[in-house]
Design a protein around this motif. Structure first.
Motif, PDB file in Angstrom:
ATOM      1  N   SER A  16     -16.757 -61.842   9.135  1.00  0.00           N
ATOM      2  CA  SER A  16     -15.367 -61.586   9.531  1.00  0.00           C
ATOM      3  C   SER A  16     -15.272 -61.396  11.034  1.00  0.00           C
ATOM      4  N   GLY A  17     -14.080 -61.577  11.556  1.00  0.00           N
ATOM      5  CA  GLY A  17     -13.755 -61.153  12.912  1.00  0.00           C
ATOM      6  C   GLY A  17     -14.666 -61.678  14.005  1.00  0.00           C
ATOM      7  N   ILE A  18     -15.104 -60.754  14.865  1.00  0.00           N
ATOM      8  CA  ILE A  18     -15.879 -61.122  16.050  1.00  0.00           C
ATOM      9  C   ILE A  18     -17.215 -61.759  15.647  1.00  0.00           C
ATOM     10  N   GLY A  19     -17.864 -61.202  14.627  1.00  0.00           N
ATOM     11  CA  GLY A  19     -19.150 -61.747  14.183  1.00  0.00           C
ATOM     12  C   GLY A  19     -19.023 -63.187  13.722  1.00  0.00           C
ATOM     13  N   LEU A  20     -17.953 -63.450  12.968  1.00  0.00           N
ATOM     14  CA  LEU A  20     -17.725 -64.827  12.509  1.00  0.00           C
ATOM     15  C   LEU A  20     -17.396 -65.733  13.703  1.00  0.00           C
ATOM     16  N   ILE A  38     -22.420 -57.157   4.832  1.00  0.00           N
ATOM     17  CA  ILE A  38     -22.458 -56.322   3.621  1.00  0.00           C
ATOM     18  C   ILE A  38     -21.568 -56.896   2.526  1.00  0.00           C
ATOM     19  N   GLU A  39     -20.558 -57.691   2.907  1.00  0.00           N
ATOM     20  CA  GLU A  39     -19.590 -58.216   1.943  1.00  0.00           C
ATOM     21  C   GLU A  39     -20.020 -59.583   1.424  1.00  0.00           C
ATOM     22  N   ALA A  40     -20.539 -59.611   0.198  1.00  0.00           N
ATOM     23  CA  ALA A  40     -21.122 -60.840  -0.342  1.00  0.00           C
ATOM     24  C   ALA A  40     -20.103 -61.989  -0.450  1.00  0.00           C
ATOM     25  N   ASN A  89     -26.281 -57.925  17.328  1.00  0.00           N
ATOM     26  CA  ASN A  89     -26.001 -56.678  16.604  1.00  0.00           C
ATOM     27  C   ASN A  89     -24.503 -56.440  16.699  1.00  0.00           C
ATOM     28  N   ASN A  90     -23.763 -56.924  15.723  1.00  0.00           N
ATOM     29  CA  ASN A  90     -22.303 -56.874  15.848  1.00  0.00           C
ATOM     30  C   ASN A  90     -21.600 -56.029  14.783  1.00  0.00           C
ATOM     31  N   ALA A  91     -22.222 -55.853  13.623  1.00  0.00           N
ATOM     32  CA  ALA A  91     -21.546 -55.136  12.533  1.00  0.00           C
ATOM     33  C   ALA A  91     -21.074 -53.772  13.036  1.00  0.00           C
ATOM     34  N   GLY A  92     -19.883 -53.402  12.632  1.00  0.00           N
ATOM     35  CA  GLY A  92     -19.374 -52.103  13.063  1.00  0.00           C
ATOM     36  C   GLY A  92     -18.189 -51.696  12.214  1.00  0.00           C
ATOM     37  N   SER A 140     -25.426 -56.946  21.797  1.00  0.00           N
ATOM     38  CA  SER A 140     -24.950 -55.903  20.897  1.00  0.00           C
ATOM     39  C   SER A 140     -23.473 -55.636  21.174  1.00  0.00           C
ATOM     40  N   THR A 141     -22.699 -55.547  20.115  1.00  0.00           N
ATOM     41  CA  THR A 141     -21.268 -55.321  20.273  1.00  0.00           C
ATOM     42  C   THR A 141     -20.993 -53.833  20.410  1.00  0.00           C
ATOM     43  N   ALA A 142     -20.571 -53.436  21.601  1.00  0.00           N
ATOM     44  CA  ALA A 142     -20.079 -52.065  21.811  1.00  0.00           C
ATOM     45  C   ALA A 142     -18.567 -52.162  21.717  1.00  0.00           C
ATOM     46  N   ALA A 154     -16.461 -40.118  16.771  1.00  0.00           N
ATOM     47  CA  ALA A 154     -17.697 -40.751  16.273  1.00  0.00           C
ATOM     48  C   ALA A 154     -17.791 -42.201  16.757  1.00  0.00           C
ATOM     49  N   TYR A 155     -16.654 -42.882  16.780  1.00  0.00           N
ATOM     50  CA  TYR A 155     -16.637 -44.273  17.254  1.00  0.00           C
ATOM     51  C   TYR A 155     -17.041 -44.324  18.730  1.00  0.00           C
ATOM     52  N   ASN A 156     -16.421 -43.465  19.544  1.00  0.00           N
ATOM     53  CA  ASN A 156     -16.758 -43.437  20.979  1.00  0.00           C
ATOM     54  C   ASN A 156     -18.247 -43.181  21.197  1.00  0.00           C
ATOM     55  N   CYS A 184     -18.332 -55.821  25.302  1.00  0.00           N
ATOM     56  CA  CYS A 184     -17.319 -54.750  25.292  1.00  0.00           C
ATOM     57  C   CYS A 184     -15.939 -55.355  25.083  1.00  0.00           C
ATOM     58  N   PRO A 185     -15.571 -55.608  23.832  1.00  0.00           N
ATOM     59  CA  PRO A 185     -14.264 -56.233  23.583  1.00  0.00           C
ATOM     60  C   PRO A 185     -13.113 -55.262  23.791  1.00  0.00           C
ATOM     61  N   GLY A 186     -11.954 -55.842  24.132  1.00  0.00           N
ATOM     62  CA  GLY A 186     -10.706 -55.085  24.111  1.00  0.00           C
ATOM     63  C   GLY A 186     -10.134 -55.167  22.708  1.00  0.00           C
ATOM     64  N   ARG A 189      -8.255 -59.743  17.341  1.00  0.00           N
ATOM     65  CA  ARG A 189      -7.545 -59.918  16.056  1.00  0.00           C
ATOM     66  C   ARG A 189      -8.550 -60.026  14.897  1.00  0.00           C
ATOM     67  N   THR A 190      -8.919 -58.867  14.326  1.00  0.00           N
ATOM     68  CA  THR A 190      -9.929 -58.837  13.262  1.00  0.00           C
ATOM     69  C   THR A 190      -9.477 -57.863  12.167  1.00  0.00           C
ATOM     70  N   ARG A 191     -10.380 -57.576  11.246  1.00  0.00           N
ATOM     71  CA  ARG A 191     -10.076 -56.645  10.153  1.00  0.00           C
ATOM     72  C   ARG A 191     -10.652 -55.250  10.402  1.00  0.00           C
TER      73      ARG A 191
HETATM   74  N1  LIG Z   1     -11.440 -55.755  16.801  1.00  0.00           N
HETATM   75  C1  LIG Z   1     -11.466 -55.100  17.949  1.00  0.00           C
HETATM   76  O1  LIG Z   1     -10.433 -54.940  18.603  1.00  0.00           O
HETATM   77  C2  LIG Z   1     -12.774 -54.530  18.454  1.00  0.00           C
HETATM   78  C3  LIG Z   1     -12.778 -53.987  19.742  1.00  0.00           C
HETATM   79  C4  LIG Z   1     -13.969 -53.487  20.250  1.00  0.00           C
HETATM   80  C5  LIG Z   1     -15.116 -53.536  19.484  1.00  0.00           C
HETATM   81  N2  LIG Z   1     -15.095 -54.064  18.230  1.00  0.00           N
HETATM   82  C6  LIG Z   1     -16.360 -54.113  17.482  1.00  0.00           C
HETATM   83  O2  LIG Z   1     -16.572 -55.439  17.038  1.00  0.00           O
HETATM   84  C7  LIG Z   1     -17.494 -55.428  15.953  1.00  0.00           C
HETATM   85  C8  LIG Z   1     -16.988 -56.342  14.859  1.00  0.00           C
HETATM   86  O3  LIG Z   1     -15.806 -55.788  14.290  1.00  0.00           O
HETATM   87  P1  LIG Z   1     -14.505 -56.667  13.997  1.00  0.00           P
HETATM   88  O4  LIG Z   1     -13.444 -56.168  14.887  1.00  0.00           O
HETATM   89  O5  LIG Z   1     -14.824 -58.109  13.995  1.00  0.00           O
HETATM   90  O6  LIG Z   1     -14.111 -56.130  12.531  1.00  0.00           O
HETATM   91  P2  LIG Z   1     -14.194 -56.833  11.094  1.00  0.00           P
HETATM   92  O7  LIG Z   1     -13.943 -55.717  10.121  1.00  0.00           O
HETATM   93  O8  LIG Z   1     -13.315 -58.015  11.047  1.00  0.00           O
HETATM   94  O9  LIG Z   1     -15.705 -57.316  11.009  1.00  0.00           O
HETATM   95  C9  LIG Z   1     -16.771 -56.409  10.851  1.00  0.00           C
HETATM   96  C10 LIG Z   1     -17.800 -57.031   9.924  1.00  0.00           C
HETATM   97  O10 LIG Z   1     -18.888 -56.110   9.776  1.00  0.00           O
HETATM   98  C11 LIG Z   1     -19.227 -56.039   8.397  1.00  0.00           C
HETATM   99  N3  LIG Z   1     -19.863 -54.752   8.084  1.00  0.00           N
HETATM  100  C12 LIG Z   1     -19.269 -53.536   8.008  1.00  0.00           C
HETATM  101  N4  LIG Z   1     -20.171 -52.622   7.633  1.00  0.00           N
HETATM  102  C13 LIG Z   1     -21.354 -53.266   7.482  1.00  0.00           C
HETATM  103  C14 LIG Z   1     -22.653 -52.850   7.108  1.00  0.00           C
HETATM  104  N5  LIG Z   1     -22.910 -51.577   6.795  1.00  0.00           N
HETATM  105  N6  LIG Z   1     -23.637 -53.777   7.038  1.00  0.00           N
HETATM  106  C15 LIG Z   1     -23.374 -55.073   7.345  1.00  0.00           C
HETATM  107  N7  LIG Z   1     -22.167 -55.529   7.705  1.00  0.00           N
HETATM  108  C16 LIG Z   1     -21.161 -54.630   7.771  1.00  0.00           C
HETATM  109  C17 LIG Z   1     -17.896 -56.222   7.672  1.00  0.00           C
HETATM  110  O11 LIG Z   1     -18.066 -56.624   6.320  1.00  0.00           O
HETATM  111  C18 LIG Z   1     -17.237 -57.294   8.530  1.00  0.00           C
HETATM  112  O12 LIG Z   1     -17.554 -58.585   8.076  1.00  0.00           O
HETATM  113  C19 LIG Z   1     -17.639 -53.967  15.549  1.00  0.00           C
HETATM  114  O13 LIG Z   1     -18.852 -53.457  16.069  1.00  0.00           O
HETATM  115  C20 LIG Z   1     -16.449 -53.304  16.215  1.00  0.00           C
HETATM  116  O14 LIG Z   1     -16.682 -51.932  16.459  1.00  0.00           O
HETATM  117  C21 LIG Z   1     -13.946 -54.558  17.701  1.00  0.00           C
END
Ligand SMILES: NC(=O)c1ccc[n+]([C@@H]2O[C@H](COP(=O)([O-])OP(=O)(O)OC[C@H]3O[C@@H](n4cnc5c(N)ncnc54)[C@H](O)[C@@H]3O)[C@@H](O)[C@H]2O)c1
Length: 282
Positions: A16-20, A38-40, A89-92, A140-142, A154-156, A184-186, A189-191
């Motif tokens: 999803s999102g940034i990782g995808l 984590i989401e099969a 390392n992007n999951a978050g 690594s995604t901060a 906790a997020y910070n 360091c994204p701003g 558009r993700t979940r």
């Molecule tokens: N969206 C933003 O505005 C934004 C801004 C700054 C940083 N980030 C960071 O970007 C990264 C990606 O988030 P996103 O915004 O794409 O959100 P997202 O929810 O769309 O994607 C996050 C992905 O991580 C997976 N995930 C969650 N927990 C997991 C686990 N325990 N093990 C494996 N995978 C797991 C989810 O299933 C999902 O596919 C995160 O680290 C988030 O903190 C996002």
């Protein structure tokens, strides 16, 4: 790493999102990608969509907050592709819980997914990248919340941790042929504001109302609106690809928070000014 064609990447949170977005941008550049999430169901969908473009990709399910599962995912990557060059390392998750609300479980979940997985990712994949001698990159995604403490505590804390880890390891890993970048994204558009979908069963009861979307409601509303109209995750993926090619230390997505970073540095300098001219006692 100028020549990405034929290299292999491992990307967490890739369904999803940034990782995808990162997985897609790398696959479009001819990188073989192991998508980990984590989401099969979402993972299977993402892998199928990329395979339909003739990309050489595979998926592996893992909860990256569990070291054994991350190790198993690394083993699966080596079994499938033989080598790995790029670790993302992007999951978050948007773990919340402000002052007076947080619990051990909310810290545990957020630190586990956002920080320990990055520490373990580097620990597990660093030697795998070193082993083939072809060099590599760790991204690594901060967040901008890794530079200004603007979200839930906790997020910070976890995002500052990812920035610190990346900055601190960059010189040591450069000597071993591995570049280190921190993303360091701003607002993208993700979940992320639906992070509660990934609360593990072992913490489920303890985490009710502890995600960012539920916990800090005023922030949640502003953030949700900004994220709904946020930057395209594939654009972020393309920036990350450029960052990997050119070993950027910091990968930013936009300058919306530049003033806030300046204000933080100014506050730090102001703190120094309070003792300027004094002779420390030894
Ligand atoms: N969206 C933003 O505005 C934004 C801004 C700054 C940083 N980030 C960071 O970007 C990264 C990606 O988030 P996103 O915004 O794409 O959100 P997202 O929810 O769309 O994607 C996050 C992905 O991580 C997976 N995930 C969650 N927990 C997991 C686990 N325990 N093990 C494996 N995978 C797991 C989810 O299933 C999902 O596919 C995160 O680290 C988030 O903190 C996002």
């Amino acid at each position: 790493m100028q020549d990405l064609v034929g290299k292999t990447a491992f990307v967490t949170g890739a369904a999803s999102g940034i990782g995808l977005g990162i997985a897609t941008a790398l696959a479009q550049a001819g990188v073989k990608v192991m998508l980990c999430d984590i989401e099969a169901a979402a993972l299977a969908e993402a892998v199928a969509a990329l395979k339909a473009t003739n990309a050489d990709v595979e998926g592996v399910r893992a909860d990256v907050s569990l070291k054994a599962e991350l190790q198993a995912a690394a083993d699966a990557t080596i079994a499938r592709y033989g080598k790995v060059h790029i670790l993302v390392n992007n999951a978050g998750v948007g773990g919340g819980g402000g002052y007076g609300q947080w619990t051990d479980a909310s810290w545990d979940w957020t630190i586990g997914v956002n920080l320990m997985s990055v520490i373990w990712g580097i620990e597990i994949f660093g030697p795998l990248i070193e082993a083939h001698g072809e060099g590599g990159q760790i991204v690594s995604t901060a967040s901008m919340a890794g530079l200004i403490a603007a979200v839930a505590p906790a997020y910070n804390v976890t995002k500052y941790g990812v920035v610190a880890l990346s900055e601190g390891l960059r010189p040591a890993l450069a000597a071993r042929g591995i570049g280190v970048s921190v993303l360091c994204p701003g607002f993208i558009r993700t979940r992320i504001m639906e992070s509660s979908r990934n609360v593990p069963d072992r913490l489920a009861n303890a985490l009710e109302n502890m995600t960012m979307e539920a916990g800090d409601s005023e922030f949640a509303q502003v953030a949700a609106a900004a994220i709904t109209h946020g930057i395209d995750p594939l654009y972020v993926g393309e920036l990350v690809r450029e960052g990997i090619e050119n070993d950027w230390p910091y990968i930013f997505t936009d300058l919306a928070f530049e003033g806030a970073v300046d204000a933080r540095f100014a506050a730090i300098k102001a703190g120094m000014d309070l003792i300027r001219g004094r002779e420390p006692r030894h």
